[in-house]
Design a protein around this motif. Structure first.
Motif, mmCIF file in Angstrom:
data_model
loop_
_atom_site.group_PDB
_atom_site.id
_atom_site.type_symbol
_atom_site.label_atom_id
_atom_site.label_comp_id
_atom_site.label_asym_id
_atom_site.label_seq_id
_atom_site.Cartn_x
_atom_site.Cartn_y
_atom_site.Cartn_z
ATOM 1 N N LYS A 1 6.252 0.993 5.688
ATOM 2 C CA LYS A 1 6.509 -0.359 5.209
ATOM 3 C C LYS A 1 6.552 -1.350 6.375
ATOM 4 N N SER B 1 9.942 4.054 5.313
ATOM 5 C CA SER B 1 10.375 2.837 5.990
ATOM 6 C C SER B 1 9.403 2.463 7.114
ATOM 7 N N ARG C 1 3.208 -2.151 7.552
ATOM 8 C CA ARG C 1 2.374 -2.762 6.507
ATOM 9 C C ARG C 1 1.146 -1.882 6.221
#
Length: 103
Positions: free
Chosen positions: A60, A57, A63
């Motif tokens: 993500k 997470s 990025r």
């Protein structure tokens, strides 16, 4: 009771500070960089635990890849960019603050 006298040592580093010793050895900057990186990595890990953010997470939100996050969290890897630190801080609801202090 007789107290034995201590004989002076002939150690050239006797009385010097750790910083002075590391400077003499030519590794002060390297050691300082490693200490700073270790502190940053540990702080990010602590914040991730506090906020219950998993690595997948976090990567993500930043990025980036999980491998790039692992490099950021590796205290031995001192190559990290300000952009990466900024994205990590933002993902954790924080911001980066850097200060230059007298040496």
């Amino acid at each position: 009771m007789h107290t034995p006298k201590l004989t002076p040592t002939k150690n050239p580093h006797d009385g010097s500070t750790l910083d002075e010793f590391l400077l003499e050895e030519g590794i002060l900057e390297e050691v300082e960089a490693a200490a700073i990186k270790r502190a940053i990595a540990l702080k990010i890990v602590d914040l991730m635990r506090e906020k219950d953010v998993q690595k997948v997470s976090m990567a993500k939100q930043m990025r980036t890849s999980r491998a790039a996050l692992d490099r950021l969290l590796d205290p031995e890897n001192t190559s990290v960019t300000l952009a990466t630190l900024t994205r990590a801080a933002h993902a954790l609801g924080r911001k980066i603050k850097i200060d230059l202090v007298p040496a």
